[in-house]
Scaffold this active site. Structure first.
Site, PDB file in Angstrom:
ATOM      1  N   LYS A  71       0.857  -1.195   0.000  1.00 31.63           N
ATOM      2  CA  LYS A  71       0.000   0.000   0.000  1.00 31.63           C
ATOM      3  C   LYS A  71       0.883   1.231   0.000  1.00 31.63           C
ATOM      4  CE  LYS A  71      -4.021   1.942   0.155  1.00 31.63           C
ATOM      5  NZ  LYS A  71      -3.547   2.790  -0.984  1.00 31.63           N
ATOM      6  N   LYS A  95       4.341   2.600   8.673  1.00 31.83           N
ATOM      7  CA  LYS A  95       3.145   3.420   8.863  1.00 31.83           C
ATOM      8  C   LYS A  95       1.907   2.528   9.049  1.00 31.83           C
ATOM      9  CE  LYS A  95       3.245   6.951   6.134  1.00 31.83           C
ATOM     10  NZ  LYS A  95       3.096   7.957   5.050  1.00 31.83           N
ATOM     11  N   LYS A 107       5.382   1.842  -2.653  1.00 36.81           N
ATOM     12  CA  LYS A 107       5.365   3.236  -3.121  1.00 36.81           C
ATOM     13  C   LYS A 107       5.735   3.253  -4.589  1.00 36.81           C
ATOM     14  CE  LYS A 107       4.839   7.367  -1.170  1.00 36.81           C
ATOM     15  NZ  LYS A 107       4.214   7.715   0.110  1.00 36.81           N
ATOM     16  N   THR A 191      -5.226  13.087   5.965  1.00 33.59           N
ATOM     17  CA  THR A 191      -3.824  13.138   6.397  1.00 33.59           C
ATOM     18  C   THR A 191      -3.593  14.359   7.287  1.00 33.59           C
ATOM     19  OG1 THR A 191      -3.301  12.157   4.253  1.00 33.59           O
ATOM     20  CG2 THR A 191      -1.446  12.845   5.605  1.00 33.59           C
ATOM     21  N   ASN A 222      -2.098  19.493   0.049  1.00 33.33           N
ATOM     22  CA  ASN A 222      -3.291  18.979   0.716  1.00 33.33           C
ATOM     23  C   ASN A 222      -3.092  18.737   2.213  1.00 33.33           C
ATOM     24  OD1 ASN A 222      -4.584  16.116   1.478  1.00 33.33           O
ATOM     25  ND2 ASN A 222      -6.037  17.372   0.346  1.00 33.33           N
ATOM     26  N   SER A 362      -7.466   5.510   3.499  1.00 34.06           N
ATOM     27  CA  SER A 362      -7.428   4.671   2.289  1.00 34.06           C
ATOM     28  C   SER A 362      -7.951   3.272   2.614  1.00 34.06           C
ATOM     29  CB  SER A 362      -5.989   4.539   1.766  1.00 34.06           C
ATOM     30  OG  SER A 362      -5.649   5.642   0.976  1.00 34.06           O
TER      31      SER A 362
HETATM   32  N1  GLU Z   1       0.671   8.879   0.106  1.00 31.00           N
HETATM   33  C1  GLU Z   1       0.118   8.768   1.411  1.00 31.00           C
HETATM   34  C2  GLU Z   1       1.187   8.414   2.428  1.00 31.00           C
HETATM   35  O1  GLU Z   1       2.363   8.660   2.236  1.00 31.00           O
HETATM   36  C3  GLU Z   1      -1.083   7.820   1.443  1.00 31.00           C
HETATM   37  C4  GLU Z   1      -0.804   6.427   1.017  1.00 31.00           C
HETATM   38  C5  GLU Z   1      -2.050   5.585   0.815  1.00 31.00           C
HETATM   39  O2  GLU Z   1      -3.131   6.032   1.061  1.00 31.00           O
HETATM   40  O3  GLU Z   1      -1.863   4.449   0.388  1.00 31.00           O
HETATM   41  O4  GLU Z   1       0.897   7.965   3.489  1.00 31.00           O
END
Ligand code: GLU
Length: 428
Positions: A71, A95, A107, A191, A222, A362
């Protein structure tokens, strides 16, 4: 701009190694967790509007998927590198584990500057990205989402491409979709709000009244915008906001000593978070150099832009008044600065805890999509607040109990969860 004197992946490994040692993690698990399970490097040829073809370099990496499918977001940035994606995917593993959601770390990134591309060019880039990855992403394999300079529209183009080539509907293959098209209410705010839920709990624990605090923020994308909005709603005062100005190719800090108005600033920013300088001056904002955000006399610093911003070199510029650094960005502090922050007695809310609200929402988006039943915004935000508050308090309590720097405490909790999963699977 990201500080290129530091390699984010080396930073991520340094942070990991320190806690792996503390936990006396066995060698096999250490080897597995300091590397990636999968790295894809590829190119995307895109027909540009002028008829030429431009070739973009792209990446998608899965750091670890022992707790669930990969994810993590896809970043569009001119300075994206393989090592940035490596670091960011590793941080995604920690995370998801820190907030205890059943997902792994991944990522993606493309070296490009969407600020200079037309909508059509961006659409072709998104479609090319997902076409190449079609058998390597999916709701039960690896689930992308937005990140720096990508948004719900980019996710929709990717979803449509994936569903076109597979011939079926898979709403859970990507998150961060717009509301009404499979997205979750509250995802846009998640976030930034998550950052402030952590900050609010931290202040409570430290016996500080939020209405008597002030903050300075780096970035106005954002995450920063919604963090600024909620913090202001709760009574805090945002004194300064800095952001990149694409036209002048430099960053500026916009300052208002009696408090910035996040909604007014949001109304004069573009979709990439650049505030219109002339309009800000009209609204009475002082315009200072980009790095001035860091040296403001405030109680809280919120780096919400890119990695490697708080270094030993700039650390002396931080005001003695600062009590909390709230890492809304991924990797904004370099490991060689952690010791200085700790010694100065500044409380640091570590990135992969502080900004976990996005991925938590998410996950809620996937759950709602799977049920094909969508919650109200109040329900989403209540669940988000509970998840973030609980996860933050666990980390805060562990740090207090064992006298640990809060980043190390967060790593202890996350690494233990991931190590338990790889052990249960018999990998180590
Ligand atoms: N890009 C966001 C992060 O760094 C969200 C990642 C997601 O929702 O998968 O946490």
């Amino acid at each position: 701009m990201a500080n290129q004197n530091y390699n984010p992946f080396e930073n991520a490994q340094t942070q990991f190694d320190r806690v792996a040692e503390l936990l006396q993690l066995d060698e096999g698990t250490r080897q597995l967790l300091r590397q990636h399970r999968q790295e894809i490097h590829f190119t995307i040829p895109v027909k540009m509007d002028d008829g030429t073809t431009k070739v973009f370099k792209a990446f998608r990496m899965i750091h670890n998927d022992s707790r669930g499918p990969g994810k993590g977001g896809i970043r569009f940035h001119p300075h994206e590198t393989a090592d940035t994606v490596r670091a960011l995917s590793m941080w995604m593993t920690w995370k998801c584990a820190a907030v205890d959601i059943p997902l792994g770390g991944a990522k993606g990134g493309v070296i490009c500057d969407p600020r200079t591309m037309s909508a059509g060019e961006q659409e072709r880039l998104c479609r090319g990205y997902i076409r190449r990855l079609k058998s390597l992403v999916g709701y039960n394999i690896d689930v992308p989402a937005p990140d720096v300079m990508t948004n719900g529209q980019h996710m929709m183009w990717m979803l449509d491409e994936y569903e076109s080539v597979t011939g079926q509907r898979f709403p859970g293959m990507i998150t961060g979709k717009p509301v009404g098209h499979g997205g979750s209410l509250g995802r846009t705010e998640a976030t930034g709000y998550g950052v402030v839920y952590c900050l609010r709990e931290c202040l409570k624990n430290m016996d500080i009244d939020i209405t008597k605090t002030s903050a300075s923020i780096q970035g106005f994308g954002n995450v920063a915008e919604y963090a600024a909005r909620l913090y202001t709603e709760l009574g805090g005062k945002v004194v300064a906001v800095s952001c990149w100005n694409a036209e002048d190719k430099t960053a500026y800090t916009f300052r208002k000593a009696d408090g910035c108005d996040p909604a007014a600033l949001a109304a004069i920013k573009d979709s990439f978070g650049s505030i219109d300088k002339a309009k800000a001056i009209e609204l009475g904002y002082e315009v200072l150099p980009g790095d001035a955000w860091l040296s403001q006399d405030v109680d809280i610093l919120i780096p919400a832009a890119l990695e490697n911003q708080i270094t030993p070199e700039v650390f002396p510029n931080i005001s003695k008044q600062v009590k909390i650094i709230c890492e809304a960005a991924n990797g904004p502090t370099t490991p060689d600065c952690d010791a200085l922050i700790e010694k100065a007695g500044i409380t640091l809310i570590p990135d992969f805890m502080c900004n976990a609200g996005g991925v938590t929402c998410s996950y809620f988006e996937q759950v709602q999509g799977n049920m094909n039943y969508f919650w109200t915004k109040e329900e989403v935000l209540e669940k988000l607040e509970n998840a973030m508050t609980r996860a933050f308090q666990n980390i805060y309590d562990l740090a207090k109990e064992q006298n640990l720097y809060m980043r190390d405490a967060a790593y202890v909790i996350a690494i233990k969860r991931v190590a338990a999963a790889v052990k249960a699977r018999g990998w180590c």
